[in-house]
Motif scaffolding. Structure first.
Motif, PDB file in Angstrom:
ATOM      1  N   GLY A 253      -5.155 -29.310 -32.991  1.00  0.00           N
ATOM      2  CA  GLY A 253      -4.933 -28.528 -31.780  1.00  0.00           C
ATOM      3  C   GLY A 253      -4.787 -27.055 -32.098  1.00  0.00           C
ATOM      4  N   GLN A 254      -3.996 -26.761 -33.143  1.00  0.00           N
ATOM      5  CA  GLN A 254      -3.787 -25.374 -33.566  1.00  0.00           C
ATOM      6  C   GLN A 254      -5.117 -24.720 -33.939  1.00  0.00           C
ATOM      7  OE1 GLN A 254      -1.059 -25.277 -36.891  1.00  0.00           O
ATOM      8  NE2 GLN A 254       0.600 -24.670 -35.541  1.00  0.00           N
ATOM      9  N   GLN A 255      -5.935 -25.462 -34.688  1.00  0.00           N
ATOM     10  CA  GLN A 255      -7.230 -24.916 -35.117  1.00  0.00           C
ATOM     11  C   GLN A 255      -8.114 -24.618 -33.914  1.00  0.00           C
ATOM     12  OE1 GLN A 255      -8.592 -28.021 -37.712  1.00  0.00           O
ATOM     13  NE2 GLN A 255      -7.489 -27.211 -39.485  1.00  0.00           N
ATOM     14  N   ILE A 256      -8.103 -25.520 -32.933  1.00  0.00           N
ATOM     15  CA  ILE A 256      -8.931 -25.309 -31.742  1.00  0.00           C
ATOM     16  C   ILE A 256      -8.459 -24.065 -30.993  1.00  0.00           C
ATOM     17  CG2 ILE A 256      -9.508 -26.270 -29.472  1.00  0.00           C
ATOM     18  CD1 ILE A 256      -9.448 -29.051 -30.767  1.00  0.00           C
ATOM     19  N   ILE A 257      -7.128 -23.922 -30.887  1.00  0.00           N
ATOM     20  CA  ILE A 257      -6.584 -22.748 -30.193  1.00  0.00           C
ATOM     21  C   ILE A 257      -7.003 -21.467 -30.913  1.00  0.00           C
ATOM     22  CG2 ILE A 257      -4.469 -21.523 -29.586  1.00  0.00           C
ATOM     23  CD1 ILE A 257      -3.189 -24.381 -29.347  1.00  0.00           C
ATOM     24  N   ASP A 258      -6.850 -21.473 -32.254  1.00  0.00           N
ATOM     25  CA  ASP A 258      -7.182 -20.271 -33.021  1.00  0.00           C
ATOM     26  C   ASP A 258      -8.661 -19.931 -32.934  1.00  0.00           C
ATOM     27  OD1 ASP A 258      -4.607 -19.816 -33.724  1.00  0.00           O
ATOM     28  OD2 ASP A 258      -4.711 -20.928 -35.615  1.00  0.00           O
TER      29      ASP A 258
ATOM     30  N   ALA B 153      -3.579 -22.309 -25.619  1.00  0.00           N
ATOM     31  CA  ALA B 153      -2.392 -22.973 -26.171  1.00  0.00           C
ATOM     32  C   ALA B 153      -1.743 -23.900 -25.151  1.00  0.00           C
ATOM     33  CB  ALA B 153      -1.385 -21.930 -26.649  1.00  0.00           C
ATOM     34  N   LEU B 154      -1.688 -23.451 -23.907  1.00  0.00           N
ATOM     35  CA  LEU B 154      -1.065 -24.254 -22.855  1.00  0.00           C
ATOM     36  C   LEU B 154      -1.772 -25.600 -22.714  1.00  0.00           C
ATOM     37  CD1 LEU B 154       0.982 -24.197 -20.403  1.00  0.00           C
ATOM     38  CD2 LEU B 154      -0.993 -23.553 -19.039  1.00  0.00           C
ATOM     39  N   TRP B 155      -3.103 -25.542 -22.647  1.00  0.00           N
ATOM     40  CA  TRP B 155      -3.866 -26.756 -22.366  1.00  0.00           C
ATOM     41  C   TRP B 155      -3.951 -27.665 -23.578  1.00  0.00           C
ATOM     42  CZ3 TRP B 155      -4.374 -27.670 -17.480  1.00  0.00           C
ATOM     43  CH2 TRP B 155      -4.329 -26.586 -16.595  1.00  0.00           C
ATOM     44  N   VAL B 156      -4.150 -27.066 -24.755  1.00  0.00           N
ATOM     45  CA  VAL B 156      -4.310 -27.897 -25.944  1.00  0.00           C
ATOM     46  C   VAL B 156      -2.983 -28.578 -26.301  1.00  0.00           C
ATOM     47  CG1 VAL B 156      -4.832 -27.902 -28.400  1.00  0.00           C
ATOM     48  CG2 VAL B 156      -6.243 -26.583 -26.830  1.00  0.00           C
TER      49      VAL B 156
ATOM     50  N   PRO C 166     -14.419 -15.081 -17.295  1.00  0.00           N
ATOM     51  CA  PRO C 166     -13.038 -15.272 -16.822  1.00  0.00           C
ATOM     52  C   PRO C 166     -12.439 -16.527 -17.436  1.00  0.00           C
ATOM     53  CG  PRO C 166     -14.613 -15.831 -15.092  1.00  0.00           C
ATOM     54  CD  PRO C 166     -15.406 -15.273 -16.225  1.00  0.00           C
ATOM     55  N   ASP C 167     -11.153 -16.489 -17.578  1.00  0.00           N
ATOM     56  CA  ASP C 167     -10.463 -17.578 -18.254  1.00  0.00           C
ATOM     57  C   ASP C 167     -10.401 -18.822 -17.381  1.00  0.00           C
ATOM     58  OD1 ASP C 167      -8.804 -19.078 -19.794  1.00  0.00           O
ATOM     59  OD2 ASP C 167      -6.991 -18.128 -18.993  1.00  0.00           O
ATOM     60  N   SER C 168     -10.956 -19.912 -17.911  1.00  0.00           N
ATOM     61  CA  SER C 168     -10.951 -21.132 -17.098  1.00  0.00           C
ATOM     62  C   SER C 168     -10.095 -22.214 -17.734  1.00  0.00           C
ATOM     63  CB  SER C 168     -12.385 -21.604 -16.875  1.00  0.00           C
ATOM     64  OG  SER C 168     -13.116 -21.462 -18.068  1.00  0.00           O
ATOM     65  N   GLY C 169      -9.123 -21.764 -18.543  1.00  0.00           N
ATOM     66  CA  GLY C 169      -8.085 -22.641 -19.064  1.00  0.00           C
ATOM     67  C   GLY C 169      -8.500 -24.001 -19.576  1.00  0.00           C
ATOM     68  N   ILE C 170      -8.444 -24.956 -18.703  1.00  0.00           N
ATOM     69  CA  ILE C 170      -8.547 -26.354 -19.119  1.00  0.00           C
ATOM     70  C   ILE C 170      -9.889 -26.657 -19.775  1.00  0.00           C
ATOM     71  CG2 ILE C 170      -9.406 -27.243 -16.897  1.00  0.00           C
ATOM     72  CD1 ILE C 170      -7.497 -29.653 -17.368  1.00  0.00           C
ATOM     73  N   SER C 171     -10.928 -25.869 -19.487  1.00  0.00           N
ATOM     74  CA  SER C 171     -12.237 -26.196 -20.049  1.00  0.00           C
ATOM     75  C   SER C 171     -12.275 -26.041 -21.573  1.00  0.00           C
ATOM     76  CB  SER C 171     -13.334 -25.366 -19.393  1.00  0.00           C
ATOM     77  OG  SER C 171     -12.962 -24.019 -19.363  1.00  0.00           O
ATOM     78  N   ILE C 172     -11.220 -25.435 -22.147  1.00  0.00           N
ATOM     79  CA  ILE C 172     -11.166 -25.364 -23.617  1.00  0.00           C
ATOM     80  C   ILE C 172     -11.221 -26.777 -24.207  1.00  0.00           C
ATOM     81  CG2 ILE C 172      -8.623 -25.387 -23.733  1.00  0.00           C
ATOM     82  CD1 ILE C 172      -8.832 -23.647 -26.217  1.00  0.00           C
ATOM     83  N   LEU C 173     -10.662 -27.726 -23.478  1.00  0.00           N
ATOM     84  CA  LEU C 173     -10.611 -29.095 -24.002  1.00  0.00           C
ATOM     85  C   LEU C 173     -11.995 -29.726 -24.062  1.00  0.00           C
ATOM     86  CD1 LEU C 173      -7.483 -30.448 -22.110  1.00  0.00           C
ATOM     87  CD2 LEU C 173      -7.633 -29.790 -24.506  1.00  0.00           C
ATOM     88  N   PHE C 174     -12.883 -29.270 -23.175  1.00  0.00           N
ATOM     89  CA  PHE C 174     -14.172 -29.956 -23.071  1.00  0.00           C
ATOM     90  C   PHE C 174     -15.321 -29.092 -23.560  1.00  0.00           C
ATOM     91  CE2 PHE C 174     -11.209 -31.442 -19.831  1.00  0.00           C
ATOM     92  CZ  PHE C 174     -11.020 -32.718 -20.312  1.00  0.00           C
ATOM     93  N   THR C 175     -14.994 -27.962 -24.212  1.00  0.00           N
ATOM     94  CA  THR C 175     -16.023 -27.124 -24.796  1.00  0.00           C
ATOM     95  C   THR C 175     -16.413 -27.700 -26.148  1.00  0.00           C
ATOM     96  OG1 THR C 175     -14.989 -25.252 -23.728  1.00  0.00           O
ATOM     97  CG2 THR C 175     -16.601 -24.759 -25.430  1.00  0.00           C
TER      98      THR C 175
END
Lengths: 219, 224
Positions: B179-184, B194-197, B2-11
């Motif tokens: 940021g773009q690269q991380i999102i992609d 995209a929202l969080w990054v 499931p999508d946990s949004g903000i954790s993209i920043l800390f993965t």
């Protein structure tokens, strides 16, 4: 530089200039409204609202428009707020411009000496009359040059909307450089069109600045 | 998952990568600011020269740089200059060159404004005290000019930091591009990335610029 290519490019750039102008006009008009609202909230120190406005102004003035635009165009749809490219561009321009306009208008309001409002009150004017006949006319004269300078600034800032594939002047120039490799012609047209749009406003801006200094309202 | 949004920043090393991107942004800003302050001071002094040709040149330079969007200047150098003279400029060099040209114009105008705002009686009083031109400038004019310059030039720093975000468009990998690269790279795992990054990039810019602009405002209030 090849004149035939320039003539060929003319309609393309004219079309793109319309996009730039449309976004600028819409963005500037709404920015002025937002700026008016925010500056009055701050001027009258309306509790809670004026703190919110202060946070907005700091956020808006300390971040680049390109980042604001990316957040609105790519980020917000993830929480269900999905707008067209044009709307996103205008919203981003307003988010940036609202705070700049607010600061310009507020500095005008605050330049009106307290003795002016006090005198108006002692003449029996209502708070509305004080604003309408005493404060606003003087404040407008002071903030006008800053407002016009902000208009120039905001038109320039619209150049980043090409990054979300809106076909403005920048986008068309980049497209033509990439596709036809007529770099010099495309760049020449780009500069010319920005000059056509910005020169009149910029001249108005410097004239306004000199006129107001001459008028010497408020000090 | 499931999508946990903000954790993209800390993965993985995502946040570290964003900070590295921010460092590139800051480097470009610092180099351009440093060069602009040096050349801007010289340009400001040049603008006070009373020679017609010098004046016309300064006016043209200042107004052309000021009226063009910075992105257009970037295109002129990155695509135009390179093509015209068949030279190869990296995005890095073009960025530094453009921001220095722009910063020099802005700083120059600040220096000129500060210099010309010193009242004539300061010069006259210094002359009356028997100071020569060098002494007048060194002990009377310069200290006052510098005091007037501090707040607006600190403000110019935040403007330049914000403007460096444009280099993303000519393909430099700085904080926004990272940021773009991380999102992609995480599109499947974190659809709302995209929202969080971009939110994080927004905040990073704010955290860099806000202290600087607050400092400028405090100094300005103190001076008045």
């Amino acid at each position: 530089m090849n004149t035939a290519i320039l003539i060929e490019y003319l309609p393309l750039f004219a079309k793109a200039a319309v996009v730039t102008l449309k976004i600028s006009l819409a963005g500037i008009a709404v920015s002025l409204l937002v700026g008016l609202l925010c500056s009055y909230i701050q001027y009258f120190r309306i509790p809670v609202l004026s703190q919110i406005v202060q946070v907005y102004i700091e956020l808006s003035r300390n971040t680049p428009m390109l980042v604001q635009l990316f957040f609105i165009y790519f980020g917000l749809p993830k929480i269900g707020i999905s707008w067209s490219r044009e709307t996103c561009a205008v919203v981003a321009l307003v988010f940036l411009g609202g705070s700049y306009m607010s600061e310009a208008i507020r500095s005008g309001l605050e330049a009106v000496e307290p003795v002016q409002t006090e005198s108006a009150v002692s003449l029996g004017m209502s708070p509305f009359q004080v604003m309408r006949f005493v404060v606003i006319p003087q404040a407008m004269a002071v903030s006008f040059p800053a407002v016009v300078a902000n208009i120039v600034f905001l038109i320039k800032e619209t150049s980043v909307v090409s990054a979300i594939a809106l076909a403005d002047l920048m986008y068309v120039a980049k497209d033509l450089i990439g596709n036809d490799y007529n770099t010099q012609e495309a760049l020449f047209m780009l500069v010319m069109f920005y000059l056509i749009i910005l020169l009149p406003v910029s001249i108005l801006s410097s004239v306004a600045e000199r006129r107001i200094r001459y008028a010497g309202f408020g000090y | 998952m499931p999508d946990s949004g903000i954790s993209i920043l800390f993965t993985g090393s995502n946040f570290w990568r964003l900070l590295q991107g921010l460092w590139v942004t800051i480097q470009i800003s610092l180099i351009s600011v440093g060069l602009s302050f040096v050349f801007g001071t010289l340009f400001g002094l040049l603008m006070t020269v009373k020679n017609r040709v010098v004046k016309a040149f300064c006016w043209l330079y200042l107004n052309f740089i000021r009226i063009m969007p910075q992105l257009v200047l970037l295109f002129l150098v990155y695509f135009g200059v390179t093509r015209q003279w068949r030279i190869n400029l990296s995005a890095w060099t073009s960025a530094i060159l453009v921001f220095t040209l722009w910063g020099t114009a802005e700083m120059g105008d600040l220096v000129r404004g500060a210099l010309t705002s010193i009242p004539v009686h300061q010069y006259e009083s210094a002359a009356a005290l028997g100071m020569d031109r060098k002494q007048t400038f060194r002990y009377v004019i310069l200290p006052q000019t510098i005091r007037r310059l501090i707040a607006p030039s600190i403000n110019l720093i935040t403007r330049m930091i914000k403007t460096t975000s444009l280099v993303e468009i000519i393909g430099m990998v700085e904080v926004l591009k990272t940021g773009q690269q991380i999102i992609d790279a995480n599109r499947m795992k974190f659809p709302t990335g995209a929202l969080w990054v971009y939110g994080a990039v927004f905040l990073l810019y704010f955290l860099v610029c806000w202290p600087i602009s607050s400092l400028a405002r405090k100094l300005e209030e103190k001076r008045r």
